[in-house]
Scaffold this motif. Structure first.
Motif, mmCIF file in Angstrom:
data_model
loop_
_atom_site.group_PDB
_atom_site.id
_atom_site.type_symbol
_atom_site.label_atom_id
_atom_site.label_comp_id
_atom_site.label_asym_id
_atom_site.label_seq_id
_atom_site.Cartn_x
_atom_site.Cartn_y
_atom_site.Cartn_z
ATOM 1 N N ARG A 244 3.560 0.934 8.215
ATOM 2 C CA ARG A 244 4.367 2.096 8.585
ATOM 3 C C ARG A 244 5.612 1.675 9.358
ATOM 4 N N GLY A 245 5.463 0.667 10.199
ATOM 5 C CA GLY A 245 6.594 0.191 10.987
ATOM 6 C C GLY A 245 7.724 -0.374 10.146
ATOM 7 N N ARG A 246 7.403 -0.797 8.931
ATOM 8 C CA ARG A 246 8.466 -1.300 8.045
ATOM 9 C C ARG A 246 8.751 -0.325 6.898
ATOM 10 N N GLY A 247 8.304 0.909 7.061
ATOM 11 C CA GLY A 247 8.641 1.959 6.105
ATOM 12 C C GLY A 247 7.810 2.000 4.854
ATOM 13 N N VAL A 248 6.650 1.325 4.861
ATOM 14 C CA VAL A 248 5.768 1.322 3.696
ATOM 15 C C VAL A 248 4.566 2.215 3.986
ATOM 16 N N LEU A 249 4.430 3.289 3.210
ATOM 17 C CA LEU A 249 3.315 4.214 3.387
ATOM 18 C C LEU A 249 2.500 4.266 2.100
ATOM 19 N N ARG A 250 1.201 4.163 2.228
ATOM 20 C CA ARG A 250 0.309 4.155 1.063
ATOM 21 C C ARG A 250 -1.092 4.542 1.519
ATOM 22 N N PRO A 251 -2.020 4.758 0.584
ATOM 23 C CA PRO A 251 -3.392 5.060 0.993
ATOM 24 C C PRO A 251 -3.981 3.951 1.862
ATOM 25 N N LEU A 252 -4.972 4.300 2.646
ATOM 26 C CA LEU A 252 -5.612 3.354 3.548
ATOM 27 C C LEU A 252 -6.303 2.252 2.749
ATOM 28 N N GLN A 253 -5.989 1.018 3.077
ATOM 29 C CA GLN A 253 -6.549 -0.132 2.359
ATOM 30 C C GLN A 253 -7.930 -0.501 2.913
ATOM 31 N N SER A 254 -8.757 -1.108 2.083
ATOM 32 C CA SER A 254 -10.079 -1.529 2.539
ATOM 33 C C SER A 254 -9.937 -2.732 3.469
ATOM 34 N N PRO A 255 -10.850 -2.906 4.432
ATOM 35 C CA PRO A 255 -10.756 -4.061 5.325
ATOM 36 C C PRO A 255 -10.905 -5.381 4.582
ATOM 37 N N ALA A 256 -11.642 -5.382 3.472
ATOM 38 C CA ALA A 256 -11.795 -6.615 2.696
ATOM 39 C C ALA A 256 -10.457 -7.066 2.135
ATOM 40 N N VAL A 257 -9.670 -6.119 1.637
ATOM 41 C CA VAL A 257 -8.342 -6.443 1.103
ATOM 42 C C VAL A 257 -7.425 -6.918 2.228
ATOM 43 N N VAL A 258 -7.468 -6.231 3.360
ATOM 44 C CA VAL A 258 -6.614 -6.601 4.494
ATOM 45 C C VAL A 258 -6.970 -8.003 4.993
ATOM 46 N N ALA A 259 -8.262 -8.314 5.039
ATOM 47 C CA ALA A 259 -8.705 -9.599 5.564
ATOM 48 C C ALA A 259 -8.267 -10.769 4.693
ATOM 49 N N GLU A 260 -8.005 -10.503 3.414
ATOM 50 C CA GLU A 260 -7.567 -11.572 2.505
ATOM 51 C C GLU A 260 -6.165 -12.071 2.834
ATOM 52 N N GLN A 261 -5.376 -11.231 3.504
ATOM 53 C CA GLN A 261 -4.018 -11.615 3.897
ATOM 54 C C GLN A 261 -3.869 -11.384 5.396
ATOM 55 N N PRO A 262 -4.250 -12.360 6.200
ATOM 56 C CA PRO A 262 -4.205 -12.203 7.657
ATOM 57 C C PRO A 262 -2.809 -11.807 8.149
#
Length: 331
Positions: A244-262
């Protein structure tokens, strides 16, 4: 102490937006069973993450599925609408759920200005009329004849009007009009909360319905069976805040997906302070932090907002907090 809920109908990656609305209804039933005091619904427009765009309609559906819990808007973005129409809608809701309706109002657009103009072509500058709109609401929702007009249907009860805000403006307005005030603590991890609540109390002018100041804070919290599990599921919202801080808004991502890209070092400048000030951990850990917050602000009630990619995780969070605060003993 009372605990309440603010739900925003968050859209989840891999699911559909309409499913988020139905999940809100299911959560309301769960929260009533767990002993929560209120269930509030937000209003946002043209956002791919927060898809609850019509709280008054959702409130009617929640009313049909519950029998005790108070139901409210947090809030109706009043500059988009005519006060009389809002008053009529909430008087109808009061007829459906007598003695259980909260009408929380705010002056923010709940979206970008292009969307605000689409909602109301005359929206620019109408926030200046917000205090007058609130005064009209108080009269019409209270069942009084106002400006030669009545808001129907009338009944034994009337909606309880709240002012919502994240700045000193809302605090001063609520104090001046003798209304309860809810500060959106989760917007900025508490920044400005102390000043707003203190100002509200200092300036408060008692009203017939609310002789004493009634402040609360809306806090984002996530509890799980272990601290590590809670921190893992919190990754979803942390990624959303960074995006959001960089202007990108989208559905909430799963923690597994987020964890793949620290998170990068630069992104940790946002995430680090969130973690330091956050209410994330095991049930006892989060409960202790919430009790301390309530004690510091001398509050009798907190409103809890929780996001998680897995709906069962969110329900577990509310269940753990209900257990820690023994909410069912008061129902």
């Amino acid at each position: 102490m009372k605990l309440s809920v603010l739900d925003q109908s968050v859209s989840l990656a891999g699911s559909t937006e309409d499913a988020a609305i139905r999940d809100t209804l299911d959560l309301a039933v769960t929260c009533e069973r767990l002993g929560y005091h209120r269930f509030w619904l937000s209003e946002h427009h043209s956002l791919p993450t927060i898809v609850g765009s019509a709280p008054e309609i959702l409130m009617a559906a929640v009313a049909a599925r519950t029998s005790r819990i108070r139901i409210g808007s947090a809030g109706v973005m009043l500059p988009h609408y005519a006060s009389l129409k809002v008053a009529e809608q909430f008087r109808v809701l009061e007829a459906l759920a007598p003695g259980r309706i909260d009408l929380g109002v705010g002056r923010a657009p709940g979206g970008d200005m292009r969307t605000a103009q689409a909602l109301n072509p005359h929206t620019f500058g109408t926030a200046d009329h917000f205090p007058g709109q609130v005064q009209d609401l108080i009269a019409w929702t209270g069942g009084r004849r106002h400006k030669g007009i009545d808001a129907h249907p009338r009944g034994e009860f009337s909606p309880e009007v709240w002012v919502l805000g994240s700045s000193d403006y809302g605090a001063q307005l609520a104090a001046h009009m003798g209304l309860p005030y809810a500060f959106a603590y989760f917007f900025s991890d508490g920044q400005g909360a102390r000043q707003a609540i203190d100002l509200y109390r200092q300036l408060y002018r008692g009203s017939e319905r609310h002789p004493k100041a009634s402040p609360t804070l809306c806090v984002w919290a996530l509890a799980a069976d272990t601290e590590a599990e809670a921190q893992y599921h919190a990754l979803s919202r942390e990624r959303w805040r960074v995006d959001r801080g960089r202007g990108v808004l989208r559905p909430l991502q799963s923690p597994a997906v987020v964890a793949e890209q620290p998170f990068t070092e630069a992104e940790m400048a946002t995430v680090g302070p969130m973690r330091e000030r956050g209410f994330v951990g095991s049930g006892p850990q989060v409960a202790q932090k919430l009790r301390q917050l309530a004690q510091d602000f001398e509050l009798e009630e907190l409103v809890i907002n929780c996001w998680a990619h897995n709906p069962s995780v969110r329900r577990r969070s509310y269940e753990l907090l209900a257990r820690e605060f023994d909410l069912t003993s008061g129902t």
